[in-house]
Scaffold this motif. Sequence first.
Motif, short mmCIF file in Angstrom:
data_model
loop_
_atom_site.label_atom_id
_atom_site.label_comp_id
_atom_site.label_asym_id
_atom_site.label_seq_id
_atom_site.Cartn_x
_atom_site.Cartn_y
_atom_site.Cartn_z
N GLU A 117 -27.14 -34.20 -11.84
CA GLU A 117 -25.75 -33.77 -11.83
C GLU A 117 -25.09 -33.87 -13.20
OE1 GLU A 117 -23.25 -35.35 -8.78
OE2 GLU A 117 -24.90 -35.52 -7.34
N TYR A 118 -24.23 -32.90 -13.49
CA TYR A 118 -23.39 -32.95 -14.68
C TYR A 118 -22.18 -33.85 -14.42
CZ TYR A 118 -25.95 -28.98 -16.63
OH TYR A 118 -26.92 -28.15 -17.13
N HIS A 119 -21.60 -34.37 -15.49
CA HIS A 119 -20.40 -35.19 -15.37
C HIS A 119 -19.26 -34.39 -14.73
CE1 HIS A 119 -22.17 -37.18 -19.22
NE2 HIS A 119 -22.78 -37.60 -18.13
N SER A 120 -19.19 -33.11 -15.03
CA SER A 120 -18.11 -32.27 -14.53
C SER A 120 -18.38 -31.71 -13.14
CB SER A 120 -17.87 -31.10 -15.50
OG SER A 120 -19.03 -30.29 -15.60
N GLY A 121 -19.55 -32.03 -12.57
CA GLY A 121 -19.92 -31.50 -11.27
C GLY A 121 -20.97 -30.42 -11.39
N GLY A 122 -21.66 -30.16 -10.32
CA GLY A 122 -22.74 -29.19 -10.34
C GLY A 122 -24.04 -29.81 -10.83
N THR A 123 -25.14 -29.14 -10.58
CA THR A 123 -26.45 -29.67 -10.95
C THR A 123 -27.14 -28.79 -11.98
OG1 THR A 123 -27.51 -28.51 -9.10
CG2 THR A 123 -26.77 -30.77 -8.70
N VAL A 124 -28.07 -29.39 -12.68
CA VAL A 124 -28.82 -28.68 -13.71
C VAL A 124 -29.69 -27.61 -13.06
CG1 VAL A 124 -30.61 -28.90 -15.47
CG2 VAL A 124 -28.83 -30.66 -15.27
N THR A 125 -29.69 -26.43 -13.66
CA THR A 125 -30.50 -25.32 -13.16
C THR A 125 -31.48 -24.86 -14.24
OG1 THR A 125 -29.05 -23.56 -13.97
CG2 THR A 125 -28.50 -24.55 -11.83
N PRO A 126 -32.54 -24.16 -13.85
CA PRO A 126 -33.43 -23.58 -14.86
C PRO A 126 -32.70 -22.67 -15.83
CG PRO A 126 -34.51 -23.58 -12.72
CD PRO A 126 -33.09 -24.02 -12.48
N ASP A 127 -31.66 -21.96 -15.36
CA ASP A 127 -30.89 -21.11 -16.26
C ASP A 127 -30.19 -21.93 -17.35
OD1 ASP A 127 -31.55 -18.70 -15.04
OD2 ASP A 127 -29.86 -18.81 -13.63
N ASP A 128 -29.73 -23.14 -17.01
CA ASP A 128 -29.13 -24.02 -18.01
C ASP A 128 -30.14 -24.40 -19.09
OD1 ASP A 128 -26.75 -24.01 -16.58
OD2 ASP A 128 -27.20 -25.88 -15.53
N VAL A 129 -31.34 -24.66 -18.65
CA VAL A 129 -32.40 -25.03 -19.60
C VAL A 129 -32.67 -23.89 -20.57
CG1 VAL A 129 -34.84 -25.66 -19.85
CG2 VAL A 129 -33.46 -26.66 -18.00
#
Length: 524
Positions: free
Chosen positions: A118-130
Motif C-alpha cells: 500500500e501507498y501512504h496516500s492509499g491504493g496498492t502498487v501495480t505493475p503499471d506503477d513499476v
Amino acid sequence: MSILHHPTRQSGISRRSILQGATALGAAAFAGPFAVGPAAAQPKKGGTLRVGIAAGNTNENYDPGTWDNVYVQVFATARHGYLVEIAADGSLVGEVAESWEASPDAKEWTFKIRQGVEYHSGGTVTPDDVVASINHHRGDQSTSAAKPFVSPITDIKADGETVVVTLEAGNADFPYVVSDYHLPIMKSQDGKIDPTSSDGCGPYQVTNYEPGVIAELTRNPNYWKTDRAHFDAVKLLTIVDPAARQSALLTGNVDVIDQVDLKTVSLFERSPNVRILSTTGTQHYTFAMDTRAAPFNDNNVRMALKHAVNRQELLDKILFGYGSIGNDHPISPSNRFYAEDLEQTSYDPDKAKYYLKQAGLDSLKVKLSAAEAAFGGAVDAAVLYSSSAEAAGIEIQPVREPNDGYWSDVWMKKPFSAVYWGGRPTEDWMFSVAYASGAPWNDTFWEHERFNELLIKARSELDEAKRAEMYREMQNLVRTEGGVVVPMFASYVMALNDKVQHPETVGANWTLDGFRAIERWWFA
C-alpha cells in the motif's frame, strides 16, 4: 527456463562476527554462506529516532533522478519501496517484486509484483506503477543519474501480475541494478510518476521536509513488512559540521550519527553511553580531475599527480586505519572481479617528475577544491596531498569550499576536487555510473573508446573467466589512463547512543546499514 530465481527470503548471516567487518557486499553476494552469529535481542516498537547526517543541502527535492548524497538516499529508503532489496549479508531479497527470473541469455527479466503493498496516500502498487517508475529515468529527455544503467532496457511492460523487462544484451547483474536508490516504485497516473510527490510505499511517511535542514516521518501503519519499521517516528537532520555532529550525539540531541570524525573516535570510546559501529565495503575517497581541462587533459600530468600522493599517510592520518589503500580505480577487494594482481601505484616523487617531463613541464601548479561535505577530513587530506607533492615539484593549492552547495556548485564544476563514492555492488554498475562515456556522474568527464567497448562486452559475457579478464583490463585502464586519484577505501564509521539496537548483521554496501537503518533498527 530461468537461469536465476530468487523467492523472498530474509537472512541472519553475520559478516562482522566472521571477518570483523572486512568482507563487503561483493564478496558476500557471491562467496557463499557464512556462519550465523549470536542472536540479537528481539526488536520492540516505539520511540523517535533522531539521525544526524553529514550531508544535505537546500537544493534537494523529491525527484529520484537527482538524489546524490547520503541524506537524500537515507530519506528515500525511509519512505519508498524498491523492486529488490540488498540484504545486510549482501544477498538479494524481494521487496515490491516478490520474485524474479531470467531467460537463459539473461536478456529478458520477469518480476512478479507483490500483491497488497500500500501507498501512504492509499491504493496498492501495480505493475503499471513499476513500469512508470523505471521509465521516469529512461528516454532522450531524461537527465536522471540512473539513466546510464537503465538505458540498456529496450522494452518494459506490465503483463498481468508481472513486469517484463527486455535488455539490449544479457546482464546477469540486472537485479542489482533495480535495487539502486534512484529507482523507488512510485504511484503513477497516465503512465507517469509525480517527481514532486513525497508519497511512497515504504516504512515511513513524510510529515515535514525542509531541504538541507530536517525531514520528519511517522511509521506507515499499513507497511507490509511486519518485522520492520520499529520506531514510531524518525527525524533526519542535516549536520554537516563534524564537531556539531559529535556534540549532538554526546549531548543527547540525536541518537545516531554517520561519518564520525576519526580524530575524535577516542572521545566516543570514553563515553559510557555511545558505541562505535564500523563496517567495511566499497566506499572510497577520490580526487577527481576534469580530463577536458588543462593541465588534466594530459595523461602524463594525471600520472604525475597519482604518484605524488602518499596513500599510506592518508590512510594513517585521515582514516586512522579505518580503511585500505586504493589503486586509482573504484573496484574494491570485496568486489567479485577485483584485479588483485595489478601493480600498486606508489608514492614516487621521482616517477612523478618523470611524467611531468614527459608532459614538457619542470613543475606544476594546480588548485584542489575540498570541503568536509566531500568526506570527513577532505580538507586535511588535500593539505597532506599538497605536502607530499612538493617533493615532485608539484604545487597543489588546497581550496576550502563551503559545505553547503558543495555537490551542486563544486563537484563536477571545479576541475580538481575531493569526492566520496559509496561504491556499487557490481563492477558494471560502478563503471556505468561514474566512468562510462556520457554518464551524468562521470565526474572526470573521461572518454575512452576501449574502456567503453569492454564495458558493453563484459556486461553480457556469461563466461566468468572472460568476464574477469575484461574487468581486469578496465581497472587497469582507469588506473593508468583515467582522471581519478583513488588513494583510499574508507570504512563506514558511525556512532550510536547505547539505546539504539540493530541486528547482528549490518549492511556494508552503504553507510547506516545499507541506508536502511531507519527500518531495520530499534530502541532497547
